[in-house]
Design a protein around this motif. Structure first.
Motif, PDB file in Angstrom:
ATOM      1  N   GLN A   1      58.483  44.375  51.365  1.00  0.00           N
ATOM      2  CA  GLN A   1      58.139  45.060  52.621  1.00  0.00           C
ATOM      3  C   GLN A   1      57.221  44.176  53.472  1.00  0.00           C
ATOM      4  O   GLN A   1      57.414  44.066  54.690  1.00  0.00           O
ATOM      5  CB  GLN A   1      57.449  46.400  52.303  1.00  0.00           C
ATOM      6  CG  GLN A   1      57.246  47.294  53.524  1.00  0.00           C
ATOM      7  CD  GLN A   1      58.571  47.728  54.158  1.00  0.00           C
ATOM      8  OE1 GLN A   1      59.474  48.192  53.464  1.00  0.00           O
ATOM      9  NE2 GLN A   1      58.708  47.550  55.478  1.00  0.00           N
TER      10      GLN A   1
ATOM     11  N   ASP B   1      58.104  42.911  57.098  1.00  0.00           N
ATOM     12  CA  ASP B   1      57.233  43.242  58.235  1.00  0.00           C
ATOM     13  C   ASP B   1      56.779  41.974  58.962  1.00  0.00           C
ATOM     14  O   ASP B   1      56.717  41.944  60.195  1.00  0.00           O
ATOM     15  CB  ASP B   1      56.001  44.030  57.766  1.00  0.00           C
ATOM     16  CG  ASP B   1      56.347  45.433  57.293  1.00  0.00           C
ATOM     17  OD1 ASP B   1      57.504  45.862  57.484  1.00  0.00           O
ATOM     18  OD2 ASP B   1      55.454  46.101  56.724  1.00  0.00           O
TER      19      ASP B   1
ATOM     20  N   THR C   1      55.993  43.066  62.578  1.00  0.00           N
ATOM     21  CA  THR C   1      55.219  44.324  62.500  1.00  0.00           C
ATOM     22  C   THR C   1      54.164  44.311  61.384  1.00  0.00           C
ATOM     23  O   THR C   1      53.610  45.356  61.051  1.00  0.00           O
ATOM     24  CB  THR C   1      56.162  45.542  62.286  1.00  0.00           C
ATOM     25  OG1 THR C   1      56.876  45.357  61.046  1.00  0.00           O
ATOM     26  CG2 THR C   1      57.150  45.690  63.418  1.00  0.00           C
TER      27      THR C   1
END
Ligand code: MN
Length: 285
Positions: A273, A277, A282
């Motif tokens: 993750q 990201d 993000t």
């Protein structure tokens, strides 16, 4: 009767490089088995040659832990995605909580002379790995100094009772709570000094010896090396020839560690993750 901590494992500092070709010495964290919960890694940069450090650490991400940078000589500038700009100078420190995400650069502000400093990676508990990023500059004069017979101490984090005096570092449980309750002390020992310092029992502790020699009960250790300590209420630092060292202690998290480069999480899924990201922009949102 105070229980003294023994020298449990000596980890000689190994030469390596990171960032844009910055030469450094790594001890704690040089391999996954050499972490010391909650401490993930400790690097020392020490060079008189600009070519060894001039490349610095151009923009890169972090997630899931804290970095503590402490300078002895030279100048380093930090810039991050939040707009923080800070100049690290001799005797000063920086406390950065990457939390869910930081993108920053750390660049030397000199093209000659000695650069000497340390960077510690301090883990965050699972419950805090995704907390908002935070950053704090610590000026040299904010770090309390104590002089006792044959020794000079600077307290970067934690609290210390020594020679009937109470010292509180700029990062401490009262004004700037850190779950791992870290103790970070810079210690200079003159030749022939023996000094006993209290350490909270149950916390994991180690010494990073960067100059000189320390005389343990069984063996002498020569710089540069990390020394993991056994449990106990205090450590006795003894040096026939003199020594410079950092003493560190913290509350172990006892949680699984999953690391990939600048990301330190608890599971592989969380690492994927983090990479996703970062890839889609993000990481810090
Ligand atoms: Mn960094």
């Amino acid at each position: 009767m105070t229980t003294l901590r023994t020298f449990k494992q000596v980890i000689p500092a190994m030469d390596t490089a990171d960032g844009d070709g910055v030469k450094l010495r790594r001890s704690i964290g040089a391999m996954p088995g050499l972490r010391h919960d909650p401490f993930l890694m400790l690097d020392e940069i020490l060079s008189d040659e600009a070519a060894d450090y001039i490349g610095g650490f151009p923009p890169h991400p972090h997630r899931g832990f804290e970095t503590v940078t402490y300078m002895l000589e030279g100048l380093m500038q930090h810039k991050d995605h939040m707009g923080n700009v800070g100049l690290l100078k001799p005797g000063g420190a920086q406390w950065m909580t990457a939390g869910r995400g930081v993108i920053h650069e750390e660049m030397p502000q000199q093209d000659e002379g000695r650069l000497h400093g340390f960077q510690l990676w301090l883990n965050l508990p699972a419950a805090e790995k995704m907390k908002p990023a935070d950053y704090r500059d610590i000026e040299p004069e904010q770090i309390p100094e104590a002089t006792v017979a044959g020794a000079k101490l600077r307290l970067i984090a934690g609290q210390l009772d020594i020679a009937d005096q109470h010292f509180s570092g700029p990062i401490n449980g009262d004004e700037y709570p850190v779950t791992t309750d870290p103790l970070i002390v810079d210690v200079a020992l003159q030749a022939g000094t023996e000094l006993t310092l209290p350490i909270t029992a149950g916390h994991n502790a180690f010494i990073y010896l960067f100059e000189g020699e320390l005389n343990g009960a069984i063996q002498a250790v020569t710089a540069p090396a990390a020394i993991k300590l056994g449990d106990g209420e205090a450590v006795s630092l003894s040096s026939a020839q003199g020594a410079r060292l950092l003493l560190l202690a913290g509350k172990p998290l006892n949680e699984p560690v999953a690391q990939r480069g600048p990301f330190v999480m608890n599971t592989q899924e969380e690492l994927y993750q983090a990479m996703k990201d970062y890839g889609n922009g993000t990481l810090t949102e």
